[in-house]
Design a protein around this motif. Structure first.
Motif, PDB file in Angstrom:
ATOM      1  N   VAL A 142      10.007   3.122 -21.185  1.00  0.00           N
ATOM      2  CA  VAL A 142      10.387   2.069 -20.250  1.00  0.00           C
ATOM      3  C   VAL A 142      11.852   2.234 -19.877  1.00  0.00           C
ATOM      4  O   VAL A 142      12.703   2.453 -20.741  1.00  0.00           O
ATOM      5  N   GLU A 151       5.319  -1.239 -12.628  1.00  0.00           N
ATOM      6  CA  GLU A 151       6.498  -2.088 -12.644  1.00  0.00           C
ATOM      7  C   GLU A 151       6.066  -3.470 -13.102  1.00  0.00           C
ATOM      8  O   GLU A 151       5.001  -3.962 -12.704  1.00  0.00           O
ATOM      9  N   ALA A 177       1.824  -4.874 -19.114  1.00  0.00           N
ATOM     10  CA  ALA A 177       3.034  -5.441 -18.517  1.00  0.00           C
ATOM     11  C   ALA A 177       3.627  -6.521 -19.421  1.00  0.00           C
ATOM     12  O   ALA A 177       4.851  -6.577 -19.617  1.00  0.00           O
ATOM     13  N   ASP A 179       3.398  -3.877  -9.784  1.00  0.00           N
ATOM     14  CA  ASP A 179       2.618  -2.789  -9.174  1.00  0.00           C
ATOM     15  C   ASP A 179       2.258  -1.814 -10.283  1.00  0.00           C
ATOM     16  O   ASP A 179       2.975  -1.704 -11.271  1.00  0.00           O
ATOM     17  N   TYR A 180       1.161  -1.105 -10.127  1.00  0.00           N
ATOM     18  CA  TYR A 180       0.839  -0.030 -11.063  1.00  0.00           C
ATOM     19  C   TYR A 180      -0.043   1.003 -10.397  1.00  0.00           C
ATOM     20  O   TYR A 180      -0.760   0.723  -9.450  1.00  0.00           O
ATOM     21  N   ARG A 225      12.503  -2.128 -15.509  1.00  0.00           N
ATOM     22  CA  ARG A 225      11.193  -2.802 -15.479  1.00  0.00           C
ATOM     23  C   ARG A 225      10.081  -1.846 -15.072  1.00  0.00           C
ATOM     24  O   ARG A 225       9.045  -2.261 -14.565  1.00  0.00           O
ATOM     25  N   VAL A 226      10.294  -0.558 -15.295  1.00  0.00           N
ATOM     26  CA  VAL A 226       9.285   0.459 -14.987  1.00  0.00           C
ATOM     27  C   VAL A 226       8.801   1.084 -16.289  1.00  0.00           C
ATOM     28  O   VAL A 226       9.612   1.483 -17.133  1.00  0.00           O
ATOM     29  N   LEU A 272      13.580   7.684 -15.564  1.00  0.00           N
ATOM     30  CA  LEU A 272      13.565   6.230 -15.666  1.00  0.00           C
ATOM     31  C   LEU A 272      14.945   5.578 -15.540  1.00  0.00           C
ATOM     32  O   LEU A 272      15.067   4.508 -14.962  1.00  0.00           O
TER      33      LEU A 272
END
Length: 103
Positions: free
Chosen positions: A72, A5, A30, A14-15, A75-76, A94
């Motif tokens: 994507v 994200e 990102a 986060d990943y 925002r992921v 998604l």
């Protein structure tokens, strides 16, 4: 291979990964995802002035290179080997039903 994200400004929220992805690579990914999303949001706002097609709001996007694909939604971001990418499934996860429903 990896999912994460990102914030609108390109910061990593986060990943998770099952490959060797150092934090620097996650940060660069990102920033890339945020920049492309911003560009496509701008395009989605501009296109209705040129065509009657509905382009906004942006729901998601994908890029495939030789070996890798990034998809994507919001925002992921999901990074996957292109040979394993099922775009219908990726966008279903998604962005949900809106990705496959006709307008």
């Amino acid at each position: 291979m990896a999912a994460g994200e990102f914030a609108v400004d390109g910061a990593v929220v986060d990943y998770r990964t099952n490959m060797n992805m150092p934090p620097e690579m996650a940060a660069m990914s990102a920033q890339f995802c945020a920049a492309v999303s911003m560009m496509l949001n701008t395009l989605a706002v501009a296109l209705p002035h040129l065509t009657p097609m509905k382009w906004a709001p942006q729901q998601g996007w994908a890029y495939s290179g030789r070996d890798m694909t990034v998809a994507v939604g919001g925002r992921v971001a999901v990074f996957i080997k292109t040979e394993k990418a099922d775009f219908n499934k990726l966008f279903q996860v998604l962005v949900g039903d809106t990705a496959l429903s006709p307008s």
